[in-house]
Structures are given as structure tokens and as C-alpha cells.
Design an enzyme around this catalytic site. Structure first.
Site, PDB file in Angstrom:
ATOM      1  N   LYS A 138       0.842  -1.198   0.000  1.00 36.45           N
ATOM      2  CA  LYS A 138       0.000   0.000   0.000  1.00 36.45           C
ATOM      3  C   LYS A 138       0.873   1.242   0.000  1.00 36.45           C
ATOM      4  O   LYS A 138       1.907   1.283   0.679  1.00 36.45           O
ATOM      5  CB  LYS A 138      -0.881   0.002   1.249  1.00 36.45           C
ATOM      6  CG  LYS A 138      -1.780   1.218   1.414  1.00 36.45           C
ATOM      7  CD  LYS A 138      -1.836   1.692   2.863  1.00 36.45           C
ATOM      8  CE  LYS A 138      -0.605   2.452   3.265  1.00 36.45           C
ATOM      9  NZ  LYS A 138      -0.636   3.027   4.616  1.00 36.45           N
ATOM     10  N   ALA A 158       3.029  -0.990   4.393  1.00 39.05           N
ATOM     11  CA  ALA A 158       2.000  -1.827   5.022  1.00 39.05           C
ATOM     12  C   ALA A 158       2.235  -3.312   4.782  1.00 39.05           C
ATOM     13  O   ALA A 158       1.285  -4.086   4.712  1.00 39.05           O
ATOM     14  CB  ALA A 158       0.596  -1.417   4.559  1.00 39.05           C
ATOM     15  N   GLY A 159       3.499  -3.724   4.687  1.00 42.64           N
ATOM     16  CA  GLY A 159       3.783  -5.134   4.447  1.00 42.64           C
ATOM     17  C   GLY A 159       3.249  -6.039   5.538  1.00 42.64           C
ATOM     18  O   GLY A 159       2.641  -7.074   5.253  1.00 42.64           O
ATOM     19  N   GLY A 160       3.454  -5.667   6.798  1.00 43.38           N
ATOM     20  CA  GLY A 160       2.923  -6.472   7.893  1.00 43.38           C
ATOM     21  C   GLY A 160       1.412  -6.472   7.929  1.00 43.38           C
ATOM     22  O   GLY A 160       0.779  -7.506   8.183  1.00 43.38           O
ATOM     23  N   SER A 161       0.809  -5.320   7.662  1.00 46.19           N
ATOM     24  CA  SER A 161      -0.650  -5.213   7.703  1.00 46.19           C
ATOM     25  C   SER A 161      -1.311  -6.025   6.605  1.00 46.19           C
ATOM     26  O   SER A 161      -2.333  -6.680   6.823  1.00 46.19           O
ATOM     27  CB  SER A 161      -1.069  -3.743   7.583  1.00 46.19           C
ATOM     28  OG  SER A 161      -0.639  -2.999   8.702  1.00 46.19           O
ATOM     29  N   THR A 162      -0.756  -5.986   5.390  1.00 48.67           N
ATOM     30  CA  THR A 162      -1.370  -6.742   4.293  1.00 48.67           C
ATOM     31  C   THR A 162      -1.202  -8.241   4.512  1.00 48.67           C
ATOM     32  O   THR A 162      -2.096  -9.028   4.179  1.00 48.67           O
ATOM     33  CB  THR A 162      -0.807  -6.289   2.928  1.00 48.67           C
ATOM     34  OG1 THR A 162      -1.632  -6.813   1.890  1.00 48.67           O
ATOM     35  CG2 THR A 162       0.621  -6.727   2.697  1.00 48.67           C
ATOM     36  N   PRO A 217       9.399  -4.944   0.891  1.00 50.52           N
ATOM     37  CA  PRO A 217      10.499  -4.678   1.823  1.00 50.52           C
ATOM     38  C   PRO A 217       9.982  -4.365   3.225  1.00 50.52           C
ATOM     39  O   PRO A 217       8.923  -3.753   3.380  1.00 50.52           O
ATOM     40  CB  PRO A 217      11.210  -3.468   1.202  1.00 50.52           C
ATOM     41  CG  PRO A 217      10.190  -2.833   0.317  1.00 50.52           C
ATOM     42  CD  PRO A 217       9.331  -3.945  -0.198  1.00 50.52           C
ATOM     43  N   ILE A 218      10.737  -4.809   4.230  1.00 45.98           N
ATOM     44  CA  ILE A 218      10.316  -4.565   5.606  1.00 45.98           C
ATOM     45  C   ILE A 218      10.764  -3.168   6.033  1.00 45.98           C
ATOM     46  O   ILE A 218      11.738  -2.621   5.522  1.00 45.98           O
ATOM     47  CB  ILE A 218      10.856  -5.645   6.564  1.00 45.98           C
ATOM     48  CG1 ILE A 218      12.387  -5.651   6.566  1.00 45.98           C
ATOM     49  CG2 ILE A 218      10.332  -7.017   6.174  1.00 45.98           C
ATOM     50  CD1 ILE A 218      12.982  -6.604   7.585  1.00 45.98           C
ATOM     51  N   GLY A 263       7.238   1.340   5.209  1.00 42.51           N
ATOM     52  CA  GLY A 263       6.040   2.163   5.169  1.00 42.51           C
ATOM     53  C   GLY A 263       5.084   1.772   4.070  1.00 42.51           C
ATOM     54  O   GLY A 263       4.263   2.576   3.626  1.00 42.51           O
ATOM     55  N   ASP A 323      -4.081  -0.071   9.289  1.00 43.56           N
ATOM     56  CA  ASP A 323      -4.004  -0.350   7.851  1.00 43.56           C
ATOM     57  C   ASP A 323      -4.653  -1.673   7.455  1.00 43.56           C
ATOM     58  O   ASP A 323      -4.921  -1.900   6.268  1.00 43.56           O
ATOM     59  CB  ASP A 323      -2.542  -0.379   7.386  1.00 43.56           C
ATOM     60  CG  ASP A 323      -1.961   1.007   7.168  1.00 43.56           C
ATOM     61  OD1 ASP A 323      -2.751   1.937   6.885  1.00 43.56           O
ATOM     62  OD2 ASP A 323      -0.738   1.164   7.287  1.00 43.56           O
TER      63      ASP A 323
END
Length: 324
Positions: free
Chosen positions: A11, A114-118, A108-109, A112, A150
Site C-alpha cells: 500500500k 503496510a507489508g505487515g498489515s497486508t 520490503p520490511i 512504510g 491499515d
């Protein structure tokens, strides 16, 4: 019981305005009142969800969740939002079969994006299917809001207006087909709490102080022009109307991010901006060829081995499901 593959898009923010402190009955809650336009992009993680194997069941995990990931910096315990999403579902619907989750990390971690959120959103969607719970998208989004602001957006994806803490969502017309070039230094991250706290320290005097003032500020802000451009799918106007208040504090503190943004701007994109609290910077393009030119121009201008670049597209959906 079926197993599933889930595609979890990243995102970006096309617009981020800080109105003031988030208020309930004119009292601050500790969060910010935001106006944002959120946008899914085709850069995605992939997750496989399957019932625990006999060997894994013999481990007597409590809760019965086993997480694998191909990225060495991703934790595999309750500090990971993916694990917490599965644990939340197990808590809400006890007695279901255990789950084994394999996460293929492409977003990429600390970017910003939203990798963890998605990824957490994908787990909610996947377990709803695997356990045959029959939850609606709205019910999944309500669960997701317990994990992070998110997550509800990431479940539906596409293009949305987000207000309040960022969890009050209104879908917008799709922008599929516009290209985006993302750039991030993989040795650099920006703390989201730091960015918002620093913004508050520097700009709190300008905050709208009451709910009525905040609503007036929201209506007078620049989001209206951007929403009109989105409705007309006017990529040139969208690019010119990108806005992010957090650039005011992040760019001065992180010269490499500011330099990256300038190099993107030098390639004459539709528009360029830092996404969210950074450090990812993006540029919009109206064609694959234009995106390739931006990519090549930035790569040629910045001889930094830590800079990663991706070409992808704005996309019109969130979590996508493929039965295994």
C-alpha cells in the site's frame, strides 16, 4: 480442509493530511485525525495457509500456529503481525484446526508499505475460508482493526479515502493501469511513531482543536481536488495533487530520502512523493515505458548499492485468493 495461496499487495499513500489530534467528545485519544487516500500496488507478498501436518501437531503448539518465512529478518513468533492475526482468529473461533503459514516476503520490511498489515489481512481472509467461517468483508475488517489501522484497508484494497485514525474507509474509483516506481534504501527505516510525534511537536499549534474545526479543516483541505482527479482517472492531475504532511519532518531529518525524492522529480514523472512516514519514495508514470525511463534515470543518478527500486502498477483489489 482446503489449503490456500493468498496474494497480499503493498500500500502507498497518495494523500496524507494531519488535521489535528484524534478527538472523542473533544478529548484527545492519543492518535491523530487524518485524511488519507490509500492505494494498493502490485508489489505483493505471497502466503500459503494449510492445516497443520501430523508432525507439526506433535509439537503441541498453543495456539496451534506454525509460521515460516523466507526472509531472515522476519520474526516467527507473536511479535509478527501475521502470527497475531492467526492468534486473534483462534481466540475468536476456538477449536478450529491448527494452521501452518508460509510467508514469501517480497514487500520490503520497514518501508512504510503496510507489508505487515497486508500479510495480517491475508491471514484473516485465508482462515475465514479454510475454517469455513462465512465472515463478511466488513466483519473481517472489524477484526483487522484490532491488529492495526491499515489492516481493514488491506483486506479490500484498491483505492480508498481514509479519515479519522485512518480506519474509516470510503471506496474510490479504481486507478488500475497507472504505473509506479518505488524506491527504498534497504539499510534505512523511519519510525512511524517518531514521525507523528515529531510532527506534533513542531506543528501542534496549527492543529484544529475541536471536532467542528477539524471537520471544517477537512472540507477545506486539498483532498477534494485529488478525489475529483481520481474520479476522472486523470493521472497528470493526480500526480500534481500528491500531498504528505509527514514530508515536513522526515525529509529534513533524512537527507538520503530527500535526495531520492529529488532524483525522482528530476525524471519528470506525473508526480513523486514519500509514502506515509517513509522511507519509501514513489513516482507515478502513465506507461510502462515511462516507468522504465524513471527507473533508469534514478538508478543512473544514485550510485548507492543500498538503493532498491521496483516497477509496479496501481491495482484495484486487496487480498487475492488462489486454492492450492
Amino acid at each position: 480442509m482446503r489449503a490456500y495461496t493468498l496474494i497480499a499487495p503493498a500500500k502507498i499513500n497518495l494523500f496524507l493530511q494531519i488535521i489535528g489530534d484524534h478527538l472523542q467528545q473533544d478529548q484527545p485519544t492519543g492518535y491523530h485525525n487524518l485524511v488519507m487516500v490509500l492505494q494498493s500496488v502490485s508489489l505483493s507478498d505471497e502466503l500459503q495457509l494449510r492445516p497443520l501436518s501430523g508432525e507439526a501437531r506433535s509439537l503441541r503448539l498453543d495456539p496451534p500456529i506454525l509460521l515460516h518465512c523466507d526472509h531472515p529478518q522476519v520474526p516467527l513468533d507473536q511479535t509478527n503481525l501475521v502470527y497475531r492475526a492467526a492468534a486473534l482468529m483462534w481466540q475468536k473461533f476456538p477449536g478450529q484446526a491448527g494452521v501452518e503459514i508460509t510467508l514469501h516476503k517480497r514487500i520490503p520490511i520497514g518501508a512504510g508499505l503496510a507489508g505487515g498489515s497486508t500479510d495480517a489481512a491475508a491471514v484473516l481472509v485465508g482462515l475465514n475460508l479454510m475454517w469455513e467461517l462465512g465472515l463478511t468483508q466488513l466483519e473481517l475488517q472489524e477484526l483487522g482493526s484490532q491488529l492495526g489501522a491499515d489492516v481493514p484497508f488491506c483486506i479490500r484494497g484498491g483505492t480508498s479515502l481514509a479519515v479519522g485514525r485512518g480506519d474509516q474507509l470510503s471506496p474510490l474509483p479504481d486507478l488500475e493501469g497507472i504505473y509506479v516506481v518505488l524506491g527504498k534504501y534497504h539499510d534505512l527505516s523511519v519510525s512511524t511513531p517518531w514521525a507523528y510525534q515529531t510532527y506534533r511537536q513542531q506543528f501542534q499549534a496549527s492543529y484544529a482543536q475541536t471536532l467542528e474545526e477539524q471537520e471544517q479543516r477537512r472540507q477545506q483541505g486539498g483532498s477534494g481536488a485529488l478525489l475529483k482527479a481520481i474520479a476522472h482517472r486523470d493521472g497528470g492531475q493526480i500526480g500534481q495533487l500528491l500531498h504528505n504532511d509527514l514530508e515536513k519532518v522526515v525529509l529534513p531529518a533524512y537527507p538520503r530520502v530527500e535526495y531520492l525524492r529529488q532524483q525522482f522529480a528530476n525524471q519528470s514523472p506525473l508526480g513523486t512523493m514519500m509514502s506515509g512516514s517513509g522511507p519509501t519514495v514513489f513516482a507515478l508514470a502513465d506507461s510502462a515505458a515511462a516507468a522504465e525511463e524513471i527507473y533508469a534515470g534514478v538508478r543512473g543518478a544514485i550510485a548507492d548499492p543500498y538503493l532498491d527500486l521496483w516497477i509496479c502498477q496501481l491495482c484495484n483489489q486487496g487480498i487475492q485468493v488462489q486454492p492450492l
